[in-house]
Design a protein around this motif. Structure first.
Motif: not given
Length: 81
Positions: A31-34, A47-48, A63-64
Motif C-alpha cells: 500500500d506504501d511501496p518502497d 531505499f526510498l 512508484i509503479f
C-alpha cells in the motif's frame, strides 16, 4: 573573412550526471511501496518512498509495479525499469 562563434561548452548538471548513474534494483510493492535504487558508479544503495530525494537532487515522483518515475532539474523526468 567569416566570423566563427566561440564553441559553447555543454555541461551536465550534477543531477543529470547522477541520474545517468542510477539503476533500479527492486520495488517492494505494498500500500506504501518502497523502491531500491543503486548508484552504479559508487555502489551506494538507496531505499526510498514516493516524495523522497536521492542526494537532495532527484525526487521519487511515482512508484509503479514495474517502474519508477524520477524528476530533477526543475521538471526533467526519467524512468527506471
Amino acid at each position: 573573412k567569416e566570423e566563427v562563434a566561440a564553441p559553447v561548452e555543454v555541461t551536465e548538471s550534477p543531477a543529470s550526471v547522477l541520474a545517468g548513474q542510477l539503476g533500479l534494483v527492486g520495488i517492494g510493492w505494498s500500500d506504501d511501496p518502497d523502491v531500491m535504487v543503486e548508484n552504479t558508479e559508487t555502489k551506494k544503495m538507496y531505499f526510498l518512498k514516493k516524495g523522497q530525494r536521492i542526494d537532495g537532487m532527484i525526487k521519487i515522483e511515482a512508484i509503479f509495479e514495474d517502474k519508477v518515475i524520477l524528476t530533477y532539474d526543475n521538471g526533467k523526468e526519467m524512468e527506471l525499469r
